[in-house]
Design an enzyme around this catalytic site. Structure first.
Site, mmCIF file in Angstrom:
data_model
loop_
_atom_site.group_PDB
_atom_site.id
_atom_site.type_symbol
_atom_site.label_atom_id
_atom_site.label_comp_id
_atom_site.label_asym_id
_atom_site.label_seq_id
_atom_site.Cartn_x
_atom_site.Cartn_y
_atom_site.Cartn_z
ATOM 1 N N GLY A 18 0.873 -1.160 0.000
ATOM 2 C CA GLY A 18 0.000 0.000 0.000
ATOM 3 C C GLY A 18 0.915 1.216 0.000
ATOM 4 C CB CYS A 124 -6.278 -2.414 -5.291
ATOM 5 S SG CYS A 124 -4.712 -3.091 -4.661
ATOM 6 C CG ASP A 193 0.278 2.617 -6.053
ATOM 7 O OD1 ASP A 193 -0.881 2.233 -6.317
ATOM 8 O OD2 ASP A 193 0.994 2.078 -5.193
HETATM 9 P P1 RI2 Z 1 -3.066 3.471 0.063
HETATM 10 C C1 RI2 Z 1 -1.571 -0.080 -3.535
HETATM 11 O O1 RI2 Z 1 -0.469 -0.640 -4.176
HETATM 12 C C2 RI2 Z 1 -2.797 -0.028 -4.426
HETATM 13 O O2 RI2 Z 1 -2.499 0.248 -5.777
HETATM 14 C C3 RI2 Z 1 -3.548 1.105 -3.768
HETATM 15 O O3 RI2 Z 1 -4.573 1.648 -4.586
HETATM 16 C C4 RI2 Z 1 -2.418 2.081 -3.525
HETATM 17 O O4 RI2 Z 1 -1.313 1.272 -3.120
HETATM 18 C C5 RI2 Z 1 -2.683 3.140 -2.498
HETATM 19 O O5 RI2 Z 1 -2.902 2.568 -1.245
HETATM 20 P P2 RI2 Z 1 0.171 -2.093 -3.770
HETATM 21 O O6 RI2 Z 1 1.188 -1.804 -2.681
HETATM 22 O O7 RI2 Z 1 -1.811 4.244 0.268
HETATM 23 O O8 RI2 Z 1 -0.914 -3.024 -3.326
HETATM 24 O O9 RI2 Z 1 -4.259 4.382 -0.145
HETATM 25 O O10 RI2 Z 1 0.846 -2.548 -5.030
HETATM 26 O O11 RI2 Z 1 -3.294 2.466 1.165
#
Ligand code: RI2
Length: 307
Positions: A18, A124, A193
């Site tokens: 995230g 996601c 992201d």
């Molecule tokens: P928050 C995540 O990436 C998702 O793409 C999600 O939408 C984004 O980060 C933002 O997340 P991954 O780490 O910061 O799962 O809002 O590849 O939690």
């Protein structure tokens, strides 16, 4: 160094994931490293801090929250080791506190745009998007959520668990059912992201399909993004790199080994052009994507010369 390497590995393998969480973890890792760093010369201090910064930034190339957090957390101006150490500890703590506060603010601000009876689609697992959804629900709004599975890593399962804990009526759908269900939806709410200076969004692979389907069905498309997810280096023309992850996230390697003519493509993110985005909910208010440049210049406070 061992502790920073552990955090870096957890970010790389997505045990910590995230865009917001990896940013906070990286800031905390630099702070703890600086706190224990046993050097006497300032030259060595500079080198060691630069090395751990580079290591953390290299773990995941797309989420701009990571280099932004590292840069903000490792800020110091003193030429004295003890003072520089204190500056880093304070900068990192400030970043983490502000990141937590930003999530709350995004929830409060974004929830004002959610109406009683809304059906919300999300993709996601975004803590920023979930902050809007759960805040609206806690304010007493009667909402329902459609959550995508989000292949290949199925972060949608984290999202439905989170929504279930709040008691929010939620339906899990497979990614390919997004357009099928769009007619039931009032608003799409996703995280980020990275946001480029031109207002384009980079988010989990498949986000642009939600945006296209929402646009076609005239449904509102909201992005939830802390200001530290905007990308200063896009102002000077650097593209945002899309992370390509391992084939084994998509298919069993033993099966793939039997298929010599087949390769797997596994980009983790895609681009959604600004024309499909109705608003970006940030910790400094709701903005149209065209204002991304202003957010970068006013709220990240970096001059072009720094980039
Ligand atoms: P928050 C995540 O990436 C998702 O793409 C999600 O939408 C984004 O980060 C933002 O997340 P991954 O780490 O910061 O799962 O809002 O590849 O939690």
């Amino acid at each position: 160094m061992k502790k920073v390497e552990d955090i870096a590995e957890k970010i790389r393998t997505m045990e910590i994931r995230g865009a917001g969480r990896i940013a906070k973890a990286a800031a905390g890792a630099i702070r703890d490293y600086a706190a224990e760093l046993d050097v006497v010369s300032m030259g060595e201090f500079d080198t060691r801090i630069r090395d751990v910064s580079d290591l953390l930034i290299s773990t995941r190339p797309t989420a701009v929250s990571l280099p932004n957090a590292v840069k903000l957390a490792s800020k110091y101006s003193s030429g004295n080791v003890e003072e520089a150490r204190q500056e880093i500890i304070e900068s990192a703590n400030r970043f983490i506190e502000q990141a937590d506060r930003a999530l709350e603010l995004i929830g409060k601000i974004g929830a004002r745009r959610i109406q009683d009876g809304d059906v919300i689609m999300t993709h996601c697992n975004s803590h920023a998007a979930l902050s809007i959804i759960t805040t609206a629900f806690e304010e007493g709004k009667d909402i329902k959520v459609l959550a995508t599975e989000s292949r290949p890593r199925r972060q949608g399962l984290l999202t439905i668990r989170h929504l279930n804990d709040f008691g929010i009526p939620t339906s899990l759908i497979v990614d390919s059912a997004v357009r099928y269900h769009m007619k039931e939806v009032d608003k799409v709410v996703v995280g980020a992201d990275a946001i480029a200076a031109n207002g384009a969004l980079v988010n989990k692979i498949g986000t642009s399909q939600l945006a296209l389907a929402a646009h076609e069905a005239r449904k509102s498309f909201m992005v939830a993004a802390e200001t530290y997810k905007f990308s200063p280096s896009t102002i000077v023309g650097n593209p945002i790199e899309i992370e390509e992850r391992a084939a084994e996230e998509v298919i069993d390697p033993a099966v793939l080994a039997e298929l010599p003519h087949v390769q797997v493509k596994n980009p983790a993110f895609d681009f959604t052009p600004s024309e499909y985005i109705d608003m970006i909910v940030t910790d400094v208010g709701i903005i149209p994507p065209a204002m991304a440049y202003t957010v970068i210049r006013e709220h990240l406070g970096w001059e072009l010369g720094d980039l």
